[in-house]
Enzyme design. Sequence first.
Site, PDB file in Angstrom:
ATOM      1  N   TYR A  17      -4.572  -6.937  -4.919  1.00 46.68           N
ATOM      2  CA  TYR A  17      -3.191  -6.466  -4.866  1.00 46.68           C
ATOM      3  C   TYR A  17      -2.262  -7.564  -5.363  1.00 46.68           C
ATOM      4  O   TYR A  17      -1.961  -8.516  -4.666  1.00 46.68           O
ATOM      5  CB  TYR A  17      -2.813  -6.006  -3.452  1.00 46.68           C
ATOM      6  CG  TYR A  17      -3.654  -4.852  -2.921  1.00 46.68           C
ATOM      7  CD1 TYR A  17      -4.450  -4.078  -3.779  1.00 46.68           C
ATOM      8  CD2 TYR A  17      -3.654  -4.528  -1.575  1.00 46.68           C
ATOM      9  CE1 TYR A  17      -5.215  -3.026  -3.291  1.00 46.68           C
ATOM     10  CE2 TYR A  17      -4.411  -3.473  -1.082  1.00 46.68           C
ATOM     11  CZ  TYR A  17      -5.194  -2.733  -1.946  1.00 46.68           C
ATOM     12  OH  TYR A  17      -5.951  -1.700  -1.453  1.00 46.68           O
ATOM     13  N   HIS A  57     -14.624  -3.887  -1.874  1.00 43.45           N
ATOM     14  CA  HIS A  57     -13.642  -2.917  -2.384  1.00 43.45           C
ATOM     15  C   HIS A  57     -14.316  -1.727  -3.063  1.00 43.45           C
ATOM     16  O   HIS A  57     -13.868  -0.587  -2.943  1.00 43.45           O
ATOM     17  CB  HIS A  57     -12.704  -3.648  -3.359  1.00 43.45           C
ATOM     18  CG  HIS A  57     -11.296  -3.147  -3.358  1.00 43.45           C
ATOM     19  ND1 HIS A  57     -10.201  -3.959  -3.515  1.00 43.45           N
ATOM     20  CD2 HIS A  57     -10.790  -1.895  -3.227  1.00 43.45           C
ATOM     21  CE1 HIS A  57      -9.100  -3.227  -3.491  1.00 43.45           C
ATOM     22  NE2 HIS A  57      -9.427  -1.979  -3.308  1.00 43.45           N
ATOM     23  N   SER A  75      -4.428   6.096   1.056  1.00 39.64           N
ATOM     24  CA  SER A  75      -3.566   7.116   0.438  1.00 39.64           C
ATOM     25  C   SER A  75      -3.452   8.351   1.343  1.00 39.64           C
ATOM     26  O   SER A  75      -3.627   9.488   0.886  1.00 39.64           O
ATOM     27  CB  SER A  75      -4.076   7.500  -0.960  1.00 39.64           C
ATOM     28  OG  SER A  75      -4.131   6.372  -1.808  1.00 39.64           O
ATOM     29  N   PRO A  76      -3.142   8.146   2.629  1.00 39.89           N
ATOM     30  CA  PRO A  76      -3.096   9.280   3.568  1.00 39.89           C
ATOM     31  C   PRO A  76      -1.942  10.236   3.287  1.00 39.89           C
ATOM     32  O   PRO A  76      -1.959  11.366   3.767  1.00 39.89           O
ATOM     33  CB  PRO A  76      -2.923   8.599   4.932  1.00 39.89           C
ATOM     34  CG  PRO A  76      -2.235   7.309   4.626  1.00 39.89           C
ATOM     35  CD  PRO A  76      -2.795   6.858   3.307  1.00 39.89           C
ATOM     36  N   LEU A  77      -0.967   9.763   2.503  1.00 40.36           N
ATOM     37  CA  LEU A  77       0.157  10.627   2.133  1.00 40.36           C
ATOM     38  C   LEU A  77      -0.016  11.144   0.709  1.00 40.36           C
ATOM     39  O   LEU A  77       0.934  11.585   0.073  1.00 40.36           O
ATOM     40  CB  LEU A  77       1.479   9.838   2.249  1.00 40.36           C
ATOM     41  CG  LEU A  77       1.765   9.258   3.637  1.00 40.36           C
ATOM     42  CD1 LEU A  77       2.970   8.325   3.605  1.00 40.36           C
ATOM     43  CD2 LEU A  77       1.979  10.387   4.657  1.00 40.36           C
ATOM     44  N   GLY A  78      -1.252  11.084   0.212  1.00 41.18           N
ATOM     45  CA  GLY A  78      -1.505  11.545  -1.153  1.00 41.18           C
ATOM     46  C   GLY A  78      -0.662  10.766  -2.157  1.00 41.18           C
ATOM     47  O   GLY A  78      -0.072  11.359  -3.062  1.00 41.18           O
ATOM     48  N   GLY A  88       2.090   9.582  -1.854  1.00 38.17           N
ATOM     49  CA  GLY A  88       3.487  10.015  -1.768  1.00 38.17           C
ATOM     50  C   GLY A  88       3.692  11.493  -2.018  1.00 38.17           C
ATOM     51  O   GLY A  88       4.691  12.064  -1.591  1.00 38.17           O
ATOM     52  N   PHE A  89       2.749  12.152  -2.668  1.00 42.08           N
ATOM     53  CA  PHE A  89       2.961  13.555  -3.063  1.00 42.08           C
ATOM     54  C   PHE A  89       3.133  14.492  -1.863  1.00 42.08           C
ATOM     55  O   PHE A  89       3.966  15.403  -1.879  1.00 42.08           O
ATOM     56  CB  PHE A  89       1.814  14.046  -3.956  1.00 42.08           C
ATOM     57  CG  PHE A  89       2.080  15.389  -4.558  1.00 42.08           C
ATOM     58  CD1 PHE A  89       2.907  15.512  -5.670  1.00 42.08           C
ATOM     59  CD2 PHE A  89       1.542  16.546  -4.014  1.00 42.08           C
ATOM     60  CE1 PHE A  89       3.186  16.766  -6.219  1.00 42.08           C
ATOM     61  CE2 PHE A  89       1.808  17.802  -4.557  1.00 42.08           C
ATOM     62  CZ  PHE A  89       2.636  17.908  -5.667  1.00 42.08           C
TER      63      PHE A  89
END
Length: 327
Positions: free
Chosen positions: A57, A123, A202-205, A207-208
């Site tokens: 990152y 990773h 990415s639990p919120l997709g 951001g989508f």
Amino acid sequence: MQQRQLGKSGLQVSALGLGCMGLSFAYGPALEHNAAVKLLRAAFDQGVNFFDTAEAYGPYSNETLLGEALAPVRDQVVIATKFGFRNGMPAQGLDSRPDTIRAVVEASLKRLGTDRIELLYQHRVDPQVPVEEVAGAVKQLVQEGKVLHFGMSEAGADAIRRAHAVLPVAALQSEYSLWWREPEEQILPVLEELGIGFVPFSPLGKGFLTGAIDAHTQFAADDFRNVVPRFSEENRTANARLVEVLGAIADGKGATRAQVALAWLLAQKPWIVPIPGTTKPHRLAENNGAASLALSSDDLAAIATALAQIQVVGDRYPAHLQKNVNR
Ligand SMILES: NC(=O)c1ccc[n+]([C@@H]2O[C@H](COP(=O)([O-])OP(=O)(O)OC[C@H]3O[C@@H](n4cnc5c(N)ncnc54)[C@H](OP(=O)(O)O)[C@@H]3O)[C@@H](O)[C@H]2O)c1
């Protein structure tokens, strides 16, 4: 915030962690340094004690940021970081050779300003290096006290079993959300059997799922979502139905879509700990509110029924990165 155990590892963390990647990398320009430090400290003040970073990152700068921001509360937080890309750069391919793992850990410890990493993930599984060798290299670092727990990311069931036989895997970190449920097929049963915790990324997709992104959203030139098939304009239009349905469920609960998306993950298993990411203080507080949003079995059934009628379209990775997942 409530605490959760990551499987049988003994590693206890807040029910929601903070994904720190977006503070430095992947979704447009890095957040200004002082604002990022402030956000990390606000997360801690709100009860988050589980912080997710990686050598990749930045590369490197996200670990340095965490080292500085979390120094005052170092003994009260769990830092998770990752090795596995050549020179820390996903574009250069994979590198999990034992000597590299050791060198990366030494460098990560310096950047984090610490003497131990609570959770060290591979990773991506590296087909050139047997997972037994990887687990063996991490085992030595555990024996030296430099690493406390071992994790894997986007590993397939066979790799998890083989690595776990050499050194217990405390947690698997893979994508899992209302719009990517593949782990339910093979991965969650293996984790349950072996007593391994699960950390959905990415639990919120990306951001989508929050409704903040639609077909007209323009991403910054260096935003990773520009190359993700699921985020093509056409696929965003097709997937808008999911956001709509989620909005109706959220309204019914007096919650936001982000909160429902996170509460849904928390409701799947008591050993699941999602790590949403945000650069914005108000969204941090919103997301953390999901830890106290209980979904009833009726709510979960309504979500399941709604999801069953929606087909999500578009790959979650471009082809050159897709080959690294689920090995
Ligand atoms: N192991 C792996 O290979 C891997 C891969 C990807 C990610 N991860 C880890 O998982 C963490 C989380 O994943 P992610 O960052 O990819 O995706 P995510 O958490 O699903 O979504 C982050 C995105 O959602 C937006 N967002 C967050 N909360 C919001 C809210 N309440 N309302 C509207 N928008 C909101 C953020 O934008 P703003 O910043 O503008 O709020 C950001 O663009 C990362 O930080 C990283 O630590 C790991």
